[in-house]
Scaffold this motif. Sequence first.
Motif, short mmCIF file in Angstrom:
data_model
loop_
_atom_site.label_atom_id
_atom_site.label_comp_id
_atom_site.label_asym_id
_atom_site.label_seq_id
_atom_site.Cartn_x
_atom_site.Cartn_y
_atom_site.Cartn_z
N GLY A 1 -68.01 -29.41 20.31
CA GLY A 1 -67.24 -28.70 21.31
C GLY A 1 -65.96 -28.07 20.79
N ARG A 2 -65.81 -27.98 19.49
CA ARG A 2 -64.61 -27.31 18.95
C ARG A 2 -64.66 -25.83 19.31
NH1 ARG A 2 -62.19 -30.41 14.61
NH2 ARG A 2 -63.62 -31.97 13.78
N ASN A 3 -63.48 -25.21 19.35
CA ASN A 3 -63.48 -23.77 19.55
C ASN A 3 -63.48 -23.08 18.18
OD1 ASN A 3 -60.75 -23.32 18.64
ND2 ASN A 3 -60.01 -23.90 20.66
N GLN A 4 -63.67 -21.78 18.19
CA GLN A 4 -63.82 -21.03 16.94
C GLN A 4 -62.55 -21.11 16.10
OE1 GLN A 4 -65.99 -17.43 17.56
NE2 GLN A 4 -65.34 -16.54 15.63
N GLN A 5 -61.40 -21.14 16.73
CA GLN A 5 -60.15 -21.22 15.97
C GLN A 5 -60.03 -22.56 15.23
OE1 GLN A 5 -57.78 -18.63 15.57
NE2 GLN A 5 -57.34 -20.02 13.89
N GLU A 6 -60.41 -23.64 15.88
CA GLU A 6 -60.39 -24.95 15.22
C GLU A 6 -61.29 -24.95 13.99
OE1 GLU A 6 -60.41 -28.68 17.89
OE2 GLU A 6 -61.28 -27.09 19.13
N TYR B 1 -60.75 -22.91 6.55
CA TYR B 1 -59.88 -21.92 5.90
C TYR B 1 -60.56 -20.56 5.85
CZ TYR B 1 -57.20 -26.00 4.58
OH TYR B 1 -56.46 -27.16 4.62
N ARG B 2 -61.10 -20.15 6.98
CA ARG B 2 -61.73 -18.84 7.11
C ARG B 2 -61.13 -18.16 8.32
NH1 ARG B 2 -67.24 -18.37 4.73
NH2 ARG B 2 -67.43 -20.20 3.42
N ASP B 3 -61.15 -16.82 8.29
CA ASP B 3 -60.61 -16.14 9.45
C ASP B 3 -61.62 -16.22 10.59
OD1 ASP B 3 -61.96 -13.12 9.58
OD2 ASP B 3 -61.85 -13.95 7.54
N LYS B 4 -61.07 -16.23 11.78
CA LYS B 4 -61.87 -16.44 12.99
C LYS B 4 -62.98 -15.41 13.12
CE LYS B 4 -61.10 -16.95 17.96
NZ LYS B 4 -60.11 -16.87 19.02
N ALA B 5 -62.67 -14.17 12.76
CA ALA B 5 -63.66 -13.10 12.89
C ALA B 5 -64.86 -13.32 11.98
CB ALA B 5 -63.01 -11.76 12.59
N SER B 6 -64.64 -13.88 10.79
CA SER B 6 -65.76 -14.08 9.86
C SER B 6 -66.73 -15.15 10.36
CB SER B 6 -65.26 -14.43 8.47
OG SER B 6 -64.77 -15.74 8.43
N LEU B 7 -66.28 -15.99 11.27
CA LEU B 7 -67.16 -17.03 11.81
C LEU B 7 -68.08 -16.51 12.91
CD1 LEU B 7 -64.78 -20.10 12.05
CD2 LEU B 7 -66.61 -19.71 10.41
N THR B 8 -67.74 -15.37 13.47
CA THR B 8 -68.53 -14.84 14.59
C THR B 8 -69.99 -14.66 14.21
OG1 THR B 8 -66.59 -13.77 15.53
CG2 THR B 8 -68.72 -12.95 16.25
N ASN B 9 -70.26 -14.02 13.07
CA ASN B 9 -71.65 -13.82 12.65
C ASN B 9 -72.35 -15.14 12.36
OD1 ASN B 9 -71.64 -11.05 12.90
ND2 ASN B 9 -71.11 -10.69 10.76
N LEU B 10 -71.63 -16.08 11.75
CA LEU B 10 -72.22 -17.40 11.46
C LEU B 10 -72.63 -18.09 12.76
CD1 LEU B 10 -69.91 -18.91 8.71
CD2 LEU B 10 -72.35 -18.45 8.53
#
Length: 148
Positions: free
Chosen positions: A56-61, A67-76
């Motif tokens: 239940g973590r959010n993308q920012q957590e 140590y990655r920017d939030k936007a780079s996690l969107t595709n993952l």
Amino acid sequence: MKLYSDITHFQEALPRKVSNLQSAIRNKILADFNKKGINITLEMYLVLRCLWEKDGRNQQEISDILYRDKASLTNLIDNLEKRNLVERVQNQIDKRNKNIFLTDEGRAIKDSVVPVILSLLSDIENSVSEKDLETTIRVLDTLFHQLK
């Protein structure tokens, strides 16, 4: 005593060795995942690991932990959703945020993935002395915090 007498040797040594080790670890994990029929990337594993530790973590957590920017996690996260391993759920307090939750499949894949990772870690730990490993970890932590 300086190990490297000029910057050229240093630039060629430390960053290259760290990069080579990272590539070797990545390649080994992906090959082992492939042998076991686990269809995720190393980056997907890292996101799943964050959720296995605390669902239940959010993308920012997740971004802060990895140590990655939030936007780079969107595709993952999109790809993990397509594989039915996670789902996004709107945060009840802040409607602009979504929390990432494991699906049943996302929880179940842990049983296949963790042994692969533990085997690799065991191989690494058994390849050098405990003292050398502790020193290496301490030095890498020091360098990381110096550059952070």
